[in-house]
Design an enzyme around this catalytic site. Sequence first.
Site, PDB file in Angstrom:
ATOM      1  CB  SER A  25      -0.897   0.070   1.232  1.00 45.61           C
ATOM      2  OG  SER A  25      -1.285  -1.159   1.690  1.00 45.61           O
ATOM      3  N   GLY A  53       1.501  -0.504   8.741  1.00 49.43           N
ATOM      4  CA  GLY A  53       2.219   0.757   8.901  1.00 49.43           C
ATOM      5  C   GLY A  53       2.970   1.273   7.690  1.00 49.43           C
ATOM      6  CB  SER A  54       3.224   0.395   4.105  1.00 46.71           C
ATOM      7  OG  SER A  54       1.996   0.644   3.501  1.00 46.71           O
ATOM      8  CD1 TRP A  55      -0.279   3.629   2.888  1.00 52.38           C
ATOM      9  CD2 TRP A  55      -1.869   5.142   3.339  1.00 52.38           C
ATOM     10  NE1 TRP A  55      -1.197   3.604   1.868  1.00 52.38           N
ATOM     11  CE2 TRP A  55      -2.175   4.509   2.110  1.00 52.38           C
ATOM     12  CE3 TRP A  55      -2.734   6.124   3.817  1.00 52.38           C
ATOM     13  CZ2 TRP A  55      -3.312   4.841   1.361  1.00 52.38           C
ATOM     14  CZ3 TRP A  55      -3.862   6.462   3.064  1.00 52.38           C
ATOM     15  CH2 TRP A  55      -4.140   5.829   1.851  1.00 52.38           C
ATOM     16  CG  ASP A  80      -4.926  -0.688  12.555  1.00 50.58           C
ATOM     17  OD1 ASP A  80      -4.948  -0.389  11.342  1.00 50.58           O
ATOM     18  OD2 ASP A  80      -5.450  -1.744  13.000  1.00 50.58           O
ATOM     19  CG  ASP A 121      -5.059   1.939   3.037  1.00 46.23           C
ATOM     20  OD1 ASP A 121      -5.895   1.885   2.117  1.00 46.23           O
ATOM     21  OD2 ASP A 121      -4.049   1.206   3.085  1.00 46.23           O
ATOM     22  CE  LYS A 161      -8.772   0.251   1.664  1.00 49.45           C
ATOM     23  NZ  LYS A 161      -7.604  -0.620   1.689  1.00 49.45           N
TER      24      LYS A 161
HETATM   25  N1  SAM Z   1      -2.495   1.693   5.384  1.00 46.45           N
HETATM   26  C1  SAM Z   1      -2.037   0.482   6.001  1.00 46.45           C
HETATM   27  C2  SAM Z   1      -0.593   0.270   5.595  1.00 46.45           C
HETATM   28  O1  SAM Z   1      -0.151   0.974   4.701  1.00 46.45           O
HETATM   29  O2  SAM Z   1       0.080  -0.572   6.190  1.00 46.45           O
HETATM   30  C3  SAM Z   1      -2.887  -0.712   5.628  1.00 46.45           C
HETATM   31  C4  SAM Z   1      -4.259  -0.627   6.253  1.00 46.45           C
HETATM   32  S1  SAM Z   1      -5.143  -2.138   6.180  1.00 46.45           S
HETATM   33  C5  SAM Z   1      -5.615  -2.201   4.493  1.00 46.45           C
HETATM   34  C6  SAM Z   1      -6.666  -1.763   6.958  1.00 46.45           C
HETATM   35  C7  SAM Z   1      -6.563  -1.571   8.456  1.00 46.45           C
HETATM   36  O3  SAM Z   1      -7.805  -1.044   8.919  1.00 46.45           O
HETATM   37  C8  SAM Z   1      -6.360  -2.870   9.254  1.00 46.45           C
HETATM   38  O4  SAM Z   1      -5.105  -2.843   9.878  1.00 46.45           O
HETATM   39  C9  SAM Z   1      -7.497  -2.846  10.305  1.00 46.45           C
HETATM   40  O5  SAM Z   1      -7.081  -3.259  11.587  1.00 46.45           O
HETATM   41  C10 SAM Z   1      -7.861  -1.364  10.294  1.00 46.45           C
HETATM   42  N2  SAM Z   1      -9.188  -1.093  10.857  1.00 46.45           N
HETATM   43  C11 SAM Z   1     -10.378  -1.614  10.468  1.00 46.45           C
HETATM   44  N3  SAM Z   1     -11.369  -1.128  11.249  1.00 46.45           N
HETATM   45  C12 SAM Z   1     -10.792  -0.264  12.144  1.00 46.45           C
HETATM   46  C13 SAM Z   1     -11.290   0.541  13.211  1.00 46.45           C
HETATM   47  N4  SAM Z   1     -12.591   0.567  13.500  1.00 46.45           N
HETATM   48  N5  SAM Z   1     -10.424   1.295  13.926  1.00 46.45           N
HETATM   49  C14 SAM Z   1      -9.108   1.260  13.642  1.00 46.45           C
HETATM   50  N6  SAM Z   1      -8.569   0.517  12.636  1.00 46.45           N
HETATM   51  C15 SAM Z   1      -9.399  -0.241  11.901  1.00 46.45           C
END
Ligand code: SAM
EC number: 2.1.1.205
Length: 301
Positions: A25, A53-55, A80, A121, A161
């Site tokens: 991502s 954590g890539s963002w 998160d 995201d 997103k």
């Molecule tokens: N942007 C991130 C990266 O670059 O590494 C990837 C994000 S991943 C696609 C989606 C994230 O949304 C997951 O880690 C999930 O735990 C988080 N998530 C989903 N619902 C959430 C909530 N209600 N509160 C906090 N985080 C949430």
Amino acid sequence: MGKSSKDKRDLYYRKAKEEGWRARSAFKLLQLNDQFQLFKGVRRVVDLCAAPGSWSQVLSRELYENNKDNEVPPKIVAVDLQPMAPIDGVTTLQADITHPKTLSKILEIFGGEPADFVCSDGAPDVTGLHDLDEYIQAQLILAALQLTTCLLRPGGTFVAKIFRGRDIDLMYSQLGFLFDKVICAKPRSSRGTSLEAFIVCLGYKPSSTWKPSLDLNVSTEDFFKGANIGRYELNDELHYEEESRNVAPFIACGDLSSYDSDATYTLDNYISRISLEPVQGPTAPPYKKALELKRKGEIKR
Ligand code: SAM
């Protein structure tokens, strides 16, 4: 299918490991930034739904590592549900973005100052029940937006997103009520075959009558009450008329020479045989507990 074949099938996946990003991502945010210069002048930023954590790594590199001479370091907060391994210059919060306490924790870290940039995201765990998944995703976007309206300074930027479903034009109209410009962007690293895209909302301009609120019990429509957008009205001749909706410009971003995320590439034979290890192993994967129970003989399969 082995790890190395995934390396071949998805060049962004492989490139992320080669360059030290925790997830592919990272390229999405980098390509969005190339197009919109999102990080210009940003000192306080919130990365919602940030794990692994890539963002946050991108934000750390662009705002923290590249500006170390700056006397006042930028503030980057990553939120998160999952725990995150530390990243230089980033404060991580294990919290639910739908919970009201999360807002006060972020504001505390910012010393009460507003954010310049909020990105999300977020994606919920998919249940496979299409309507339920769509509803949960919409609630997650609404939660991110509600937090943003309470955190962002006027003129600030919000990126999130989205999945381009049936009612996406209504969302563009609603966002147009809060921001100067709303653009739907599709980075080249986001698979063309997926409905995933990113709304880039520039120039936060809440009207003086707008009251930011944090309440997931309200529907998106009620959240925007007063904006008078996209409602159906019954006129005298007894037929329904829909108010006009905005169409957000759609922009594909990322250099044309960058990799196509739907293509399979041939790596040279030697490289293709070497599978790279993940940059950051999962901190608290759900299977860990299952393995523990299995070891203790408490579960059989
Ligand atoms: N942007 C991130 C990266 O670059 O590494 C990837 C994000 S991943 C696609 C989606 C994230 O949304 C997951 O880690 C999930 O735990 C988080 N998530 C989903 N619902 C959430 C909530 N209600 N509160 C906090 N985080 C949430």
